[in-house]
Design an enzyme around this catalytic site. Structure first.
Site, PDB file in Angstrom:
ATOM      1  N   ARG A  85       0.883  -1.184  -0.066  1.00  0.00           N
ATOM      2  CA  ARG A  85       0.060  -0.078  -0.069  1.00  0.00           C
ATOM      3  C   ARG A  85       0.855   1.349  -0.211  1.00  0.00           C
ATOM      4  O   ARG A  85       1.587   1.152   0.730  1.00  0.00           O
ATOM      5  CB  ARG A  85      -0.918  -0.028   1.307  1.00  0.00           C
ATOM      6  CG  ARG A  85      -1.795   1.409   1.208  1.00  0.00           C
ATOM      7  CD  ARG A  85      -2.885   1.222   2.056  1.00  0.00           C
ATOM      8  NE  ARG A  85      -3.652   2.540   1.961  1.00  0.00           N
ATOM      9  CZ  ARG A  85      -4.508   2.919   2.961  1.00  0.00           C
ATOM     10  NH1 ARG A  85      -5.180   2.320   3.613  1.00  0.00           N
ATOM     11  NH2 ARG A  85      -5.344   3.987   2.479  1.00  0.00           N
ATOM     12  N   ARG A  94      -6.534   0.887  -3.443  1.00  0.00           N
ATOM     13  CA  ARG A  94      -5.492   0.534  -2.710  1.00  0.00           C
ATOM     14  C   ARG A  94      -5.237  -1.351  -2.737  1.00  0.00           C
ATOM     15  O   ARG A  94      -6.251  -1.832  -2.919  1.00  0.00           O
ATOM     16  CB  ARG A  94      -5.723   0.642  -1.068  1.00  0.00           C
ATOM     17  CG  ARG A  94      -7.198   0.650  -0.775  1.00  0.00           C
ATOM     18  CD  ARG A  94      -7.613   1.462   0.384  1.00  0.00           C
ATOM     19  NE  ARG A  94      -7.762   2.650   0.086  1.00  0.00           N
ATOM     20  CZ  ARG A  94      -8.332   3.659   0.752  1.00  0.00           C
ATOM     21  NH1 ARG A  94      -8.829   3.274   1.975  1.00  0.00           N
ATOM     22  NH2 ARG A  94      -8.599   4.896   0.601  1.00  0.00           N
ATOM     23  N   ASP A  97      -6.416  -2.133   2.608  1.00  0.00           N
ATOM     24  CA  ASP A  97      -6.720  -1.211   3.874  1.00  0.00           C
ATOM     25  C   ASP A  97      -7.393  -1.800   4.895  1.00  0.00           C
ATOM     26  O   ASP A  97      -8.173  -2.917   4.654  1.00  0.00           O
ATOM     27  CB  ASP A  97      -7.881  -0.107   3.089  1.00  0.00           C
ATOM     28  CG  ASP A  97      -8.131   1.082   4.285  1.00  0.00           C
ATOM     29  OD1 ASP A  97      -7.253   1.339   4.919  1.00  0.00           O
ATOM     30  OD2 ASP A  97      -9.322   1.199   4.299  1.00  0.00           O
ATOM     31  N   ASP A  99      -8.853  -1.262   8.609  1.00  0.00           N
ATOM     32  CA  ASP A  99      -9.330  -0.192   9.997  1.00  0.00           C
ATOM     33  C   ASP A  99      -9.796  -0.911  11.091  1.00  0.00           C
ATOM     34  O   ASP A  99     -10.427  -2.062  10.828  1.00  0.00           O
ATOM     35  CB  ASP A  99     -10.597   0.688   9.110  1.00  0.00           C
ATOM     36  CG  ASP A  99     -10.212   1.456   7.814  1.00  0.00           C
ATOM     37  OD1 ASP A  99      -9.265   2.203   7.932  1.00  0.00           O
ATOM     38  OD2 ASP A  99     -11.219   1.749   6.894  1.00  0.00           O
TER      39      ASP A  99
END
Length: 172
Positions: A85, A94, A97, A99
């Protein structure tokens, strides 16, 4: 003895072999963060924010970790970088990712980390897979369950259950 905390992570990718990217991310998380307790199905959505990019695959995992919140964020950022990334702008395509949606029921408000994820109630692509594995988890700020948040989200982006073996898609 270290304290173990259950955390929920959202994985997303829209570049390369998306299914393999999610698989690799799950492996890295299990190896560097802690054992996976549950994994949702994989869901496909159109891009959110910047709609001029390929569709995303998203998945939520529940993981037990002994890492403190900022250490967890540091490892997540290292995994993303290790997987290729490159951060160039907001809402860009991307490779991966990751989170932090929840860190147990804690509320964290640091310069670089806000938990629960501040945009969670407004993102169907995160709520749909989260609802699959944690429908009754209560958001520590709103007091609403995942199912309630999903039913009340203003986000109307289509979220489809993705089956990479048959390429079947089912709208949620």
């Amino acid at each position: 003895m270290p304290v173990t905390t259950n955390t929920y992570l959202l994985l997303g990718t829209n570049m390369g072999d998306r299914v393999s990217q999610l698989s690799r991310a799950r492996g890295e998380i299990a190896g560097q963060i802690g054992p996976l307790r549950r994994s949702s199905s994989i869901y496909e959505t159109d891009a959110w924010g910047n709609e001029d990019q390929p569709p995303y695959l998203n998945q939520v995992v529940s993981v037990d970790t002994t890492l403190k919140p900022l250490a967890l964020l540091y490892i997540i950022n290292a995994i993303e970088k290790q997987m290729g990334r490159i951060r160039t702008g907001k809402w860009e395509s991307r490779v991966i990712d990751i989170d932090i949606l929840y860190y147990s029921d804690r509320i964290i408000d640091e310069v670089n980390l806000q938990v629960p994820h501040p945009h969670l109630p407004n993102r169907r692509f995160a709520l749909a897979p989260l609802q699959e594995i944690a429908p009754l988890f209560v958001h520590p700020i709103s007091g609403k369950t995942t199912t309630e948040l999903l039913n009340q989200t203003p986000d109307q982006l289509t979220v489809r259950l993705f089956n990479p073996d048959t390429y079947e898609q089912h709208e949620i």
